[in-house]
Structure formats: structure tokens, C-alpha cells
Design a protein around this motif. Structure first.
Motif, short mmCIF file in Angstrom:
data_model
loop_
_atom_site.label_atom_id
_atom_site.label_comp_id
_atom_site.label_asym_id
_atom_site.label_seq_id
_atom_site.Cartn_x
_atom_site.Cartn_y
_atom_site.Cartn_z
N LEU A 83 18.21 69.57 -37.80
CA LEU A 83 18.35 69.01 -36.72
C LEU A 83 18.07 69.06 -35.86
CD1 LEU A 83 21.71 71.50 -37.60
CD2 LEU A 83 21.50 68.79 -38.09
N ILE A 84 17.24 69.30 -35.17
CA ILE A 84 16.50 69.17 -33.83
C ILE A 84 16.19 67.91 -33.53
CG2 ILE A 84 14.50 69.81 -32.60
CD1 ILE A 84 15.56 72.55 -32.73
N ALA A 85 15.65 67.48 -35.15
CA ALA A 85 15.15 65.87 -35.31
C ALA A 85 15.74 65.06 -34.87
CB ALA A 85 13.94 66.44 -36.06
N ARG A 86 16.94 65.83 -36.06
CA ARG A 86 18.02 64.45 -35.88
C ARG A 86 18.65 64.31 -34.89
NH1 ARG A 86 20.61 62.28 -40.92
NH2 ARG A 86 22.92 61.78 -40.05
N ASN A 87 18.18 64.97 -33.67
CA ASN A 87 19.86 64.71 -32.52
C ASN A 87 18.58 64.38 -30.88
OD1 ASN A 87 21.76 65.13 -30.82
ND2 ASN A 87 21.02 67.48 -29.41
N TYR A 88 17.78 64.46 -31.78
CA TYR A 88 16.66 63.89 -30.89
C TYR A 88 17.14 61.89 -30.77
CZ TYR A 88 12.48 61.10 -29.53
OH TYR A 88 11.31 60.41 -28.69
N VAL A 89 17.04 61.35 -32.61
CA VAL A 89 16.82 60.53 -32.84
C VAL A 89 18.46 59.74 -32.38
CG1 VAL A 89 17.52 58.98 -35.27
CG2 VAL A 89 15.63 60.51 -35.83
N LEU A 90 19.42 60.47 -32.37
CA LEU A 90 20.44 60.06 -32.39
C LEU A 90 20.69 60.45 -30.37
CD1 LEU A 90 23.26 62.53 -34.00
CD2 LEU A 90 22.71 60.64 -34.29
#
Lengths: 440, 264
Positions: A83-90
Motif C-alpha cells: 500500500l505504501i508503494a501503491r500510494n506512492y504511485v497514486l
């Protein structure tokens, strides 16, 4: 233990099949039938203490199912890194669109969401952060986590995870016997990120609510009390020349550094605030315009975007999801509607979601008329759990909502249980909230 | 043929407008038989403006005005090259186009209630051209031009039953008839090339070759109309030139619309 089944689907029941539950089952059995009464008491107490949500008519108690859902720590850690990686992408996507003025996915998708904010073009938010708060909906399929949705506008629900956890512990403390359960964290991460973007050591932070008729008003009060934020309504916010102040009862007008907004419509409710923000007089969280990454048509592009930004998204699977503006996709869905969940792009809280397989709802008529506003997702036979409803145990569908505060994931996780037999687990669709224990 | 096209619409309000957000499709379409040489969109007062191409490749502008105002002017100025098409109409009818988005029912055009009438009408016809002519003739015989009877939300079947309408309704009924016959056809919004006073609507019919034939049921004209199209779509709702909302304590609306088309 007698567990009633309300669907014919042969889903994997986590409660019955995952060995980590064996102790919990034993603990539940030693409560015997008393557990039903305790569950009822917990619900009554919660209602009396104001743990409610507002629907179009009245305040209703948020129904709690006191049987916890267990999440092994290693799985939590895996999801949390994801989720941390995904939030970075978002966050990176939003930055690319507004700051770098480029469109890494079809321009019209970004610009036709009602949450696209043309004012944000060319603006850099403090510390480059748009998505301070990110809510992700995850389900498990045979134990494996799958992500269903990203919520980036004004994600809600963390107070529910605190409260469900608390009531379960208070009314059925023996359920925890033999388990090592992680303490709840999350709100302090929210405070940390708000302070970080304020650029000051001891900022004045306002939680902006539209008032007691907001369905999540309980949560607005809960968070502001826990974190010592000023709970304010739009009429309390005053835009001065060069600063934003909040009108308080005790201290009069107080300078505001950060507004944690729980309202979407800034133009209408707080005219002038947007301009003040763009001039750097105050910081808003989440940044206006994050809704472009919340759009379900954008969700489709996340794996592609991760690649584009060189981010590895591992540990959670994104189910097959596609946009219906592409002819081949539309044709596929019209020919085999029962294989898909149809979602309206800007729907939220389970509004605009149809599982044709379950509900036999004929949304196809609407889809055909404006296919560009719909996406389709493969139907997941996700794992079931066991819930207390009245005087019985039922097999139910439940999801997991995780709260990410930019780069930290709360251990306060919420599990939302669909109404009996339904896979739609969003709160606005009815259903229960269930505590989640992260166990070592 | 090259044209310079100007579009100006002026809105007036009784009280201050604090927020005015509009989606504009007021520059010529860039593609098919048209080449957009240059274009410019402006508003007074100015607002936050952004543009994109929608799923039909229409050029769309979005403008959000937050400066208080009582008068809003939205304008565009463009230069566009409109080419004649090679017209071929002797395609075999009926023809199976396969899955096509311009056959699906839409908000304003549901082909279903036209099935029967359409089938009756084209009995014995052998080519696409014959069908188009028969449909246009039929529609113009059933609908009389009368402004004010229908509005932008009137559906094809409603207009058909009323027997009155404007270009939008002629176009919708024609689309419904063609789609009922399995012929994909799209809605076109644009301006005529001879003294336009308002935007116009007409039909483009897909041929088995993948080209389009332009047809104006309102004025009973067929092929190479020479009009300038602004936007295409499934029905009017995809092509509305200006659609938006404003926040104000007073009322207000369109005061004046000026369109100029000049041959270069």
C-alpha cells in the motif's frame, strides 16, 4: 458451533479453515450462548455512546459484530509495503497530471471525473504530497489479498476500526486469550503527516466537517478529539488577507496551518479557501483534485503506472479490471454479464456497484447508454468469515479496509461485513463492522 | 473549402455568479473530412481552462470561472478545411456491421419502438442509399418543424409521437430508424455554411467501407452538405455545445448567440 450459511457459493471460510482461528473458536465456545447477548450489549452501548452514522432520516447505531477477524502480522506487513508503494504511485500520478501537465492515461478519463480540479494545474502542494490519507479496500481469495478499490478523496472509517476493536475487547475480553495482538495505531500517523506538511513544529490543525448531518460525523468528532484538532464547519473558516483563521468559541479567531478536510465541495461551502490554498496561506489535506486517482477508470491503469514510475507492486493482486469505452470490452461484458462486477466510475460507498451474478440487477441498460462511465471487474469468490447476528452465527462476506497515511499504514484495520448473503461490503450499503486483530 | 468560424455566446445574470463551470464543444471537429487549421477558445472573465479529446475525438474545453461576474462571454475562433467526400451509396442492404457502438440504445434514442415501422418502410429496398432516402423522406413527412414544442431532453419516440420538433428531433428520429435497421449512424452537431443563426444537427451514416455519409433530415439534403461539424456522438447529449452550471443567488442564462462562418 452452528454456523448458518446464506449463500450457495462454496467460498473458502477463513474462520473455519485457517488454523490461526482455532484458539478463537475455542474461546468463543467457552462463552457459549452468552456471546449473543454480549454482542447485543456491545451494540446497545455503542449506540448510547453515540457510535452512529447518519442516514437520510436519522442517526443509526453502527452495527458491530464483535467476533474479530484475524490478520497474521506477516500478511499485514506484506499488504502494508504494497500500500505504501501503491500510494506512492497514486501520488506520483496526481503530481504528473497537475504539476507536470502530462497525461499518462487517456486525458478524457482524468478530465471528466467530477473531481478533476483545473485550478491545481501548475501548483505544487507543500512537500509534494497530495494523498495524505489513502483508504484501500482489500479482500482475500483463498488467503491471498486482492485490491478492489482506491479511496483518495476523503476516505473514512478509521474510527470504526478503533471502536469495533474497543467494544469487542470490552464486552468479550476472553476472546483474546492466548493471542498476542498488535496495539492499534493510525491516528498518530495522520497527525504526523499533517504536521509534516504544515512546515511548522506545532501547527494549528482544523478538521473541516460539513456538520452533524454528514454520515461520518461521529468519525469527525472522534478524530478531532483524539488528536486535539479544532472541529470546524465551513462557516467557522474565515479567509483573511494573507491567512486563514478559524472562529473558535474559547479563543476567538485562531490562525490555521492545516485543514484536514472531510468535505468535498470546497467551492460552494468555503468560497475563497481554494484561492487561499493556492496562494500558500493554508495547507489542505487531502489536496484538492486527488479524486482523479480515485476514479475507478484510473484504477485500471495503476499496474501500468507502477511500471512507468519504476515501482514494484508485489504482495497484493489487482483483479482483472477494464474500462468499457473500449468496444471489445463492452462487447465482452454485454455477452457475459454474470462474469463481472460492474462499477460506475465515480460511484462510492457501494453506490453504483452491481454484481450481476448475485443481484440479477439489470444495470446493463444503463451501461449501454453511457459505457464510458463504467468499468468491469472479474467477480471474485472471496473468503468468508463468521459473524454474530442476533442469536446465531452466520457465514458472511467481509472486506478489509486499510488506512495509509502517506507512507505509514495504520494497524487499525477495519473489516466491513456485507448484509447477509451479500458481497457488497461498503458501509453505506448496510452491513456490520468487525474488529481486526493483527496477531503475532 | 476553408472557413473561418466564430462562435460567441453571452450569458447574463441577475446577481453575482461566484462559480461558473462549463464544458464546451465549440470548435470544429478535427478528423474525417475536416482538418482543423487553428483554433482558440476564450472567456470573459477568464477562468481555469483545460482541454481534452473525448471518446469520439471531439475537442472539449472545460472552463471554471471563480471570479464574481454578472456577464459571461464564451467564444471561439477557428479556421477549418472541409473536404468533399467521395459518395458511394449502392452498398448492399441489409448488411451485418457486427457489434457497433452506434447501434446501441442511448439516453435519447431508443431504436426499439421504431423496429416495426422501419422494417415496413424498407421492404423491397436493396441498397443503403435507397434506405437512407426512404428514411429521410419518411421522417420529414412525419415531423413538422416547430420550435418550442420539444426541448433538449425530448427523446426520439416522444418527438415522433408529437409530430413536431427541431433539427435535434429530426436527427434523433432518423438515427432511431437507421439503428433499428441495423445501420450504425451518429449524431452530428455543427454549423451550416450559409448564414447560420444557431448550431445545427444532422446525421452521419456508417457505410460498410467504414466511411460516413452526411445526411440532413431537417433540410432534406443528402451528402456533401458542406456544413462544418463541431462534435459527433450517440445523441445530442454527447455533443451539447455548452453545458454547465453556475452558483448565484440570482437567475440568469443565455442572452445572445452569434455564429459567423466565412469562406476563405
Amino acid at each position: 458451533m452452528k454456523i448458518r450459511k446464506v449463500t450457495k457459493d462454496k467460498a473458502y471460510n477463513e474462520f473455519l479453515n485457517d488454523p490461526s482461528y482455532s484458539l478463537l473458536i475455542k474461546n468463543l465456545e467457552s462463552y457459549g450462548n452468552k456471546i449473543f447477548n454480549l454482542n447485543r450489549k456491545a451494540n446497545l452501548q455503542a449506540f448510547m455512546e453515540g457510535f452512529t452514522f447518519y442516514t437520510s432520516l436519522s442517526y443509526r447505531g453502527t452495527p458491530i459484530d464483535i467476533i474479530p477477524r484475524l490478520l497474521p502480522l506477516h500478511l499485514f506487513s506484506k499488504i502494508s509495503s504494497y500500500l505504501i508503494a501503491r500510494n506512492y504511485v497514486l501520488n506520483r500520478l496526481i503530481k504528473e497530471v497537475y504539476e507536470e501537465k502530462s497525461a499518462p492515461l487517456p486525458d478524457w478519463i482524468l478530465k471528466t471525473t467530477p473531481y478533476f480540479r483545473p485550478e491545481m494545474i501548475g501548483f505544487t502542494p507543500p512537500k509534494g504530497i497530495y494523498t495524505h490519507v489513502y483508504g484501500a479496500d482489500i479482500v482475500r481469495v483463498n488467503g491471498t489479498p486482492f485490491i478492489l478499490e482506491d479511496n483518495l478523496r476523503i476516505p473514512s472509517g478509521i474510527s470504526y476500526s478503533y471502536k469495533a476493536f474497543e467494544y469487542s475487547m470490552r464486552f468479550a475480553p476472553d476472546l483474546a486469550e492466548g493471542y498476542k495482538i498488535l496495539n492499534l495505531s493510525g491516528l498518530e500517523y495522520l497527525y504526523d503527516i499533517l504536521r509534516y506538511v504544515s512546515g511548522t513544529k506545532d501547527p494549528v490543525i482544523v478538521l473541516l466537517t460539513d456538520g452533524c448531518y454528514n454520515s461520518a460525523y461521529f468519525e469527525h468528532r472522534f478524530i478531532s478529539e483524539k488528536l486535539g484538532l479544532i472541529l470546524a464547519e465551513p462557516s467557522d473558516i474565515i479567509i483573511k488577507d494573507g491567512e486563514v483563521v478559524v472562529d473558535t468559541v474559547d479563543e476567538g479567531e485562531v490562525h490555521v496551518d492545516v485543514i484536514y478536510r472531510r468535505i468535498e465541495d470546497l467551492d460552494y461551502l468555503t468560497p475563497g479557501l481554494m484561492k487561499a490554498y493556492l496562494r500558500g496561506w493554508v495547507t489542505l489535506a487531502n489536496a484538492p483534485g486527488t479524486g482523479i486517482a480515485d476514479d475507478k477508470a484510473t484504477f485500471v491503469w495503476i499496474p501500468y503506472l507502477a511500471e512507468r514510475y519504476n515501482v514494484k507492486l508485489d504482495g497484493v493482486i489487482q483483479p482483472l479490471t477494464f474500462c468499457l469505452y473500449e468496444k471489445e470490452n463492452l462487447e465482452k461484458v454485454l455477452n457475459y454479464p454474470t462474469r463481472f462486477v460492474i462499477k460506475k466510475r465515480e460511484g462510492y460507498g457501494g453506490i453504483g456497484l452491481s454484481i450481476i451474478k448475485d443481484d440479477q440487477i439489470n444495470v446493463l441498460k444503463e451501461v449501454v447508454r453511457e459505457y464510458e462511465n463504467f468499468i468491469a471487474q472479474e467477480v471474485l469468490d472471496f473468503d468468508t468469515v463468521v459473524s454474530v447476528v442476533g442469536d446465531s452465527y452466520y457465514e458472511t462476506y467481509a472486506d478489509l479496509r486499510f488506512f495509509t497515511y502517506y507512507d505509514k499504514v495504520a494497524t487499525a484495520v477495519l473489516s466491513r461485513v456485507g448484509i447477509l448473503g451479500s458481497r457488497v461490503t461498503n458501509n453505506s450499503s448496510g452491513g456490520l463492522v468487525k474488529p481486526v486483530w493483527i496477531i503475532e | 473549402m476553408d472557413y473561418r468560424v466564430k462562435y460567441i455566446s453571452i450569458y447574463e445574470y441577475e446577481a453575482d455568479v461566484i462559480l461558473n463551470e462549463n464544458t464546451l464543444k465549440i470548435v470544429p471537429y478535427d478528423g474525417d473530412n475536416q482538418l482543423l487549421v487553428k483554433y482558440e477558445v476564450n472567456t470573459v472573465p477568464k477562468g481555469y481552462m483545460t482541454s481534452y479529446r473525448d471518446i469520439f475525438n471531439n475537442i472539449v474545453f472545460k472552463v471554471k470561472i471563480t471570479e464574481p461576474h454578472r456577464r459571461l462571454e464564451i467564444s471561439s475562433e477557428s479556421v477549418v478545411k472541409v473536404d468533399n467526400r467521395v459518395i458511394k451509396t449502392d452498398y448492399e442492404f441489409p448488411y451485418n456491421y457486427g457489434f457497433n457502438e452506434f447501434l446501441l440504445p442511448t439516453k435519447l434514442v431508443d431504436p426499439e419502438p421504431f423496429q416495426q415501422i422501419a422494417k415496413e418502410l424498407v421492404k423491397g429496398l436493396k441498397t443503403l442509399g435507397e434506405v437512407i432516402e426512404a428514411v429521410v423522406k419518411f421522417v420529414t413527412s412525419k415531423i413538422s418543424y416547430k420550435p418550442g414544442v420539444t426541448n433538449i431532453n425530448t427523446t426520439a419516440i416522444e418527438a415522433f409521437k408529437l409530430g413536431y420538433g427541431v433539427c435535434q428531433d429530426y436527427t434523433h428520429v432518423t438515427l432511431a430508424m437507421l439503428r433499428a435497421l441495423g445501420i450504425p449512424a451518429r449524431y452530428v452537431m455543427g454549423v451550416v455554411n450559409d448564414n447560420p443563426r444557431a448550431t445545427h444537427a444532422w446525421v452521419e451514416v456508417l457505410t460498410p467501407d467504414g466511411t460516413f455519409l452526411d445526411v440532413d433530415p431537417t433540410r432534406k439534403r443528402l451528402y456533401n452538405l458542406g456544413y462544418i461539424k463541431f462534435a459527433i456522438g450517440r445523441d445530442f447529449s454527447d455533443t451539447s455545445p455548452i453545458v454547465g452550471y453556475f452558483v448565484s443567488s440570482g437567475k440568469g442564462g443565455l442572452k445572445e448567440l452569434k455564429i459567423e462562418v466565412k469562406k476563405l
